[in-house]
Design an enzyme around this catalytic site. Structure first.
Site, PDB file in Angstrom:
ATOM      1  CB  CYS A   1     -10.871  -2.617   0.752  1.00 23.33           C
ATOM      2  SG  CYS A   1     -10.267  -1.938  -0.809  1.00 23.33           S
TER       3      CYS A   1
ATOM      4  CG  ASN B   1      -1.274  11.297  -1.661  1.00 24.48           C
ATOM      5  OD1 ASN B   1      -1.682  12.398  -1.298  1.00 24.48           O
ATOM      6  ND2 ASN B   1      -0.449  11.147  -2.670  1.00 24.48           N
TER       7      ASN B   1
ATOM      8  CD  GLU C   1      -5.318  -6.161  -0.946  1.00 26.85           C
ATOM      9  OE1 GLU C   1      -4.833  -5.012  -0.868  1.00 26.85           O
ATOM     10  OE2 GLU C   1      -5.990  -6.678  -0.046  1.00 26.85           O
TER      11      GLU C   1
ATOM     12  CG  ASN D   1      -0.442  -0.146   2.528  1.00 26.90           C
ATOM     13  OD1 ASN D   1       0.587  -0.776   2.719  1.00 26.90           O
ATOM     14  ND2 ASN D   1      -1.110   0.424   3.513  1.00 26.90           N
TER      15      ASN D   1
ATOM     16  CB  CYS E   1      -8.728  -4.714  -3.309  1.00 27.90           C
ATOM     17  SG  CYS E   1      -7.539  -3.391  -3.011  1.00 27.90           S
TER      18      CYS E   1
HETATM   19  N1  THU Z   1      -5.202  -1.660   2.807  1.00 30.03           N
HETATM   20  C1  THU Z   1      -4.611  -2.467   1.884  1.00 30.03           C
HETATM   21  O1  THU Z   1      -3.569  -2.129   1.304  1.00 30.03           O
HETATM   22  N2  THU Z   1      -5.215  -3.654   1.615  1.00 30.03           N
HETATM   23  C2  THU Z   1      -6.275  -4.155   2.281  1.00 30.03           C
HETATM   24  O2  THU Z   1      -6.710  -5.259   1.996  1.00 30.03           O
HETATM   25  C3  THU Z   1      -6.922  -3.360   3.326  1.00 30.03           C
HETATM   26  C4  THU Z   1      -6.431  -1.975   3.485  1.00 30.03           C
HETATM   27  C5  THU Z   1      -4.530  -0.399   3.151  1.00 30.03           C
HETATM   28  C6  THU Z   1      -5.206   0.880   2.719  1.00 30.03           C
HETATM   29  C7  THU Z   1      -4.620   1.866   3.706  1.00 30.03           C
HETATM   30  O3  THU Z   1      -3.350   2.308   3.216  1.00 30.03           O
HETATM   31  C8  THU Z   1      -4.373   1.050   4.965  1.00 30.03           C
HETATM   32  O4  THU Z   1      -4.386  -0.307   4.547  1.00 30.03           O
HETATM   33  C9  THU Z   1      -5.416   1.265   6.041  1.00 30.03           C
HETATM   34  O5  THU Z   1      -6.700   1.097   5.555  1.00 30.03           O
END
Ligand code: THU
Length: 165
Positions: free
Chosen positions: A113, A66, A76, A63, A116
């Site tokens: 989420c 920003n 993902e 992830n 994704c």
């Molecule tokens: N996030 C992901 O990268 N993947 C997930 O499956 C759930 C959430 C990230 C988004 C954000 O940068 C942080 O986790 C908190 O929500």
């Protein structure tokens, strides 16, 4: 008259990562490694995703947050953008996800989420193949054979262009 419809979802839950199949366990290790490369200064929630392509190649993503929060991207989607743009002729057979905070890897397995899920669904549509999902926690995991279990009644190109390939 209405008709009641029930959708069941089927997945395997593991109480120890060592019970996973070798390929799945390796992919979780790659997702864990990718989580170390996350840029998550706002949430402190560092997520890694690893995709196994049909060729055997492993593509990773993390992830990237920003200060303008919605401009951040999940691990993902980061991994899928990486694999589609660099290996458009290959296709994903599996994706593993792992997340950590300052306390270490999350106890519970992380689940993608909604955005994704939609992007993983599009990738299944693009390639015509299901993508195995391996969701991991500190010592737990869930293995799901394709995104339809996590995104039933999905919106896809058939809604935009009914009857067309
Ligand atoms: N996030 C992901 O990268 N993947 C997930 O499956 C759930 C959430 C990230 C988004 C954000 O940068 C942080 O986790 C908190 O929500």
């Amino acid at each position: 008259m209405s008709e009641k419809r029930i959708i069941h979802i089927k997945f395997s839950e593991f109480r120890s990562l060592s019970e996973l199949e070798k390929d799945d366990n390796e992919l979780v290790s790659a997702a864990r490694e990718a989580s170390g490369k996350a840029y998550a200064p706002y949430s402190g929630f560092m997520v890694g995703a690893a995709i196994r392509l049909n060729s055997g190649k492993i593509i990773m993503g993390a992830n990237v947050e920003n200060a303008a929060f919605p401009s951040g991207i999940c691990a993902e989607r980061s991994a899928i953008s990486n694999s589609v743009s660099n290996y458009p002729d290959d296709y994903p057979v599996a994706i593993a996800v792992a997340a950590r905070t300052a306390d270490g890897f999350t106890e519970d397995y992380v689940s993608p989420c909604g955005s994704c899920r939609q992007v993983i669904a599009e990738e299944e549509t693009r390639t015509g193949r299901e993508i195995r999902l391996i969701l991991s926690g500190r010592d737990t995991a869930a293995v799901i054979s394709g995104i339809s279990s996590l995104l039933p009644l999905q919106f896809n190109k058939q809604h935009l262009r009914p009857g067309r390939p």
